[in-house]
Design an enzyme around this catalytic site. Structure first.
Site, mmCIF file in Angstrom:
data_model
loop_
_atom_site.group_PDB
_atom_site.id
_atom_site.type_symbol
_atom_site.label_atom_id
_atom_site.label_comp_id
_atom_site.label_asym_id
_atom_site.label_seq_id
_atom_site.Cartn_x
_atom_site.Cartn_y
_atom_site.Cartn_z
ATOM 1 N N TYR A 1 11.328 -84.863 -41.470
ATOM 2 C CA TYR A 1 10.155 -84.223 -40.847
ATOM 3 C C TYR A 1 9.691 -85.044 -39.638
ATOM 4 O O TYR A 1 9.474 -84.502 -38.542
ATOM 5 C CB TYR A 1 9.022 -84.091 -41.871
ATOM 6 C CG TYR A 1 7.713 -83.660 -41.249
ATOM 7 C CD1 TYR A 1 7.506 -82.335 -40.884
ATOM 8 C CD2 TYR A 1 6.689 -84.590 -40.999
ATOM 9 C CE1 TYR A 1 6.307 -81.939 -40.279
ATOM 10 C CE2 TYR A 1 5.500 -84.200 -40.397
ATOM 11 C CZ TYR A 1 5.310 -82.877 -40.032
ATOM 12 O OH TYR A 1 4.127 -82.488 -39.433
HETATM 13 N N1 LIG Z 1 -2.532 -79.976 -42.389
HETATM 14 C C1 LIG Z 1 -2.557 -81.245 -41.960
HETATM 15 O O1 LIG Z 1 -3.278 -82.113 -42.493
HETATM 16 C C2 LIG Z 1 -1.675 -81.638 -40.814
HETATM 17 C C3 LIG Z 1 -1.449 -82.998 -40.558
HETATM 18 C C4 LIG Z 1 -0.641 -83.347 -39.483
HETATM 19 C C5 LIG Z 1 -0.089 -82.372 -38.668
HETATM 20 N N2 LIG Z 1 -0.327 -81.055 -38.950
HETATM 21 C C6 LIG Z 1 0.277 -80.037 -38.106
HETATM 22 O O2 LIG Z 1 -0.711 -79.092 -37.751
HETATM 23 C C7 LIG Z 1 -0.155 -77.764 -37.746
HETATM 24 C C8 LIG Z 1 -0.960 -76.888 -38.700
HETATM 25 O O3 LIG Z 1 -1.015 -77.492 -39.986
HETATM 26 P P1 LIG Z 1 -0.993 -76.599 -41.305
HETATM 27 O O4 LIG Z 1 -1.053 -77.547 -42.443
HETATM 28 O O5 LIG Z 1 -1.976 -75.493 -41.195
HETATM 29 O O6 LIG Z 1 0.492 -75.993 -41.189
HETATM 30 P P2 LIG Z 1 1.327 -75.202 -42.296
HETATM 31 O O7 LIG Z 1 0.379 -74.450 -43.155
HETATM 32 O O8 LIG Z 1 2.269 -76.149 -42.972
HETATM 33 O O9 LIG Z 1 2.220 -74.245 -41.386
HETATM 34 C C9 LIG Z 1 1.650 -73.382 -40.423
HETATM 35 C C10 LIG Z 1 2.448 -72.122 -40.322
HETATM 36 O O10 LIG Z 1 3.761 -72.372 -39.843
HETATM 37 C C11 LIG Z 1 4.473 -71.186 -40.065
HETATM 38 N N3 LIG Z 1 5.919 -71.373 -40.181
HETATM 39 C C12 LIG Z 1 6.600 -72.170 -41.035
HETATM 40 N N4 LIG Z 1 7.941 -71.974 -40.871
HETATM 41 C C13 LIG Z 1 8.078 -71.031 -39.897
HETATM 42 C C14 LIG Z 1 9.187 -70.394 -39.288
HETATM 43 N N5 LIG Z 1 10.457 -70.681 -39.623
HETATM 44 N N6 LIG Z 1 8.953 -69.455 -38.341
HETATM 45 C C15 LIG Z 1 7.693 -69.141 -37.986
HETATM 46 N N7 LIG Z 1 6.596 -69.703 -38.518
HETATM 47 C C16 LIG Z 1 6.798 -70.637 -39.466
HETATM 48 C C17 LIG Z 1 3.937 -70.596 -41.356
HETATM 49 O O11 LIG Z 1 3.687 -69.221 -41.111
HETATM 50 P P3 LIG Z 1 3.747 -68.116 -42.300
HETATM 51 O O12 LIG Z 1 2.774 -68.602 -43.323
HETATM 52 O O13 LIG Z 1 3.352 -66.876 -41.624
HETATM 53 O O14 LIG Z 1 5.166 -68.097 -42.801
HETATM 54 C C18 LIG Z 1 2.672 -71.406 -41.632
HETATM 55 O O15 LIG Z 1 1.572 -70.617 -41.995
HETATM 56 C C19 LIG Z 1 1.309 -77.914 -38.137
HETATM 57 O O16 LIG Z 1 2.107 -77.970 -37.001
HETATM 58 C C20 LIG Z 1 1.333 -79.239 -38.873
HETATM 59 O O17 LIG Z 1 2.579 -79.897 -38.863
HETATM 60 C C21 LIG Z 1 -1.103 -80.678 -39.990
#
Ligand SMILES: NC(=O)c1ccc[n+]([C@@H]2O[C@H](COP(=O)([O-])OP(=O)(O)OC[C@H]3O[C@@H](n4cnc5c(N)ncnc54)[C@H](OP(=O)(O)O)[C@@H]3O)[C@@H](O)[C@H]2O)c1
Length: 248
Positions: A156
């Site tokens: 990742y």
């Molecule tokens: N949450 C945190 O604490 C955290 C920390 C560090 C960085 N981030 C970054 O911040 C962003 C948002 O975080 P999050 O936790 O809300 O993210 P997440 O829920 O893990 O993913 C966001 C969305 O990505 C989409 N996705 C996954 N695989 C895909 C694919 N093959 N094609 C198209 N869409 C795809 C999914 O859409 P569907 O549900 O529609 O499939 C999912 O809802 C991400 O980039 C994450 O890496 C988050």
């Protein structure tokens, strides 16, 4: 760039952090577009939520971002419905722990396909369109894991490091008319099912002594949409966690 009236695509915006970004930008007057892959029902609900206050129903786009067809189809739909795109917030990604010595080739490939190739394809299709238009902003949501490289999340972290490098390259390639930046969150919304002990362990690694919120990410995105003299930068939104290095 003024947010009001600008045409914004947020990938992965059916739920969680992406949803917070798309809803807030709509609240600020942007003409938003939602993208989802598997979460079709949630995407429709988010569109209805926005419709209720914004006075229009956002375009909802679907597809796997690791496929070029998804990007070309999205580009055509954006052209047809809005005639262009001012801001692309690339939020979609895949995330999970992968104990290194038992990580399969397929798992490795999945991180590279979604997190790195997906961003590359998006830059080719949407970046090229912005370059031609002579205007635009790309804001990629990355991760401080790109620099810290946690041992349990090496594939990742590598995919995120590649994505950050891609965006630095794009910032140079698309200058002077298009700005490209990364917002790199630390923990802002823990995965469903994170237990109390793990939450506490994470909390203890954050100098500012709280888990972040999606709102913290939204504020950084808003700042980058509105700022026209910043490009090629990574803004860490992590409560200072990255100051403590990879051991956390
Ligand atoms: N949450 C945190 O604490 C955290 C920390 C560090 C960085 N981030 C970054 O911040 C962003 C948002 O975080 P999050 O936790 O809300 O993210 P997440 O829920 O893990 O993913 C966001 C969305 O990505 C989409 N996705 C996954 N695989 C895909 C694919 N093959 N094609 C198209 N869409 C795809 C999914 O859409 P569907 O549900 O529609 O499939 C999912 O809802 C991400 O980039 C994450 O890496 C988050």
């Amino acid at each position: 760039m003024e947010i009001k009236g600008c045409r914004v695509l947020v990938t992965g915006s059916a739920k969680r952090v992406g949803k917070e970004i798309v809803v807030e930008l709509a609240r600020l007057g942007a003409m938003v577009m939602i993208h989802a892959f598997r979460s079709r029902k949630e995407a429709a609900e988010t569109a209805s939520e926005i419709e209720a206050f914004a006075g229009y129903r956002p375009l909802v786009l679907h597809g796997d971002i690791s496929l070029v067809e998804t990007w070309t189809a999205m580009n055509s739909e954006i052209e047809e419905h809005h005639g262009g795109l001012d801001v692309w917030v690339h939020n979609a990604s895949t995330f999970s722990a992968t104990p290194f010595f038992s990580t399969s080739e397929d798992e490795w490939q999945q991180f590279m396909d979604v997190n790195l190739k997906g961003a590359f394809l998006g830059c080719q299709v949407l970046g090229e369109r912005m370059k031609r238009a002579g205007r635009g902003k790309i804001i990629a949501i990355g991760d401080v894991a790109a620099e810290l490289v946690w041992p349990s999340y090496i594939p990742y972290s590598v995919s995120r490091a590649g994505m950050h490098a891609l965006m630095r390259g794009m910032a140079q390639l698309l200058a002077p008319h298009v700005q490209v930046n990364v917002v790199a969150p630390g923990p802002v919304l823990l995965p469903d099912g994170t237990d109390k002990a793990e939450r506490q362990r994470i909390l203890e690694t954050i100098p500012l002594q709280r888990i972040g919120t999606p709102e913290d990410v939204v504020k950084a995105v808003r700042f980058l949409v509105e700022s026209d003299f910043i490009t090629g930068q990574v803004i860490r939104v992590d409560g200072g966690r990255s100051l403590r290095g990879a051991e956390c």
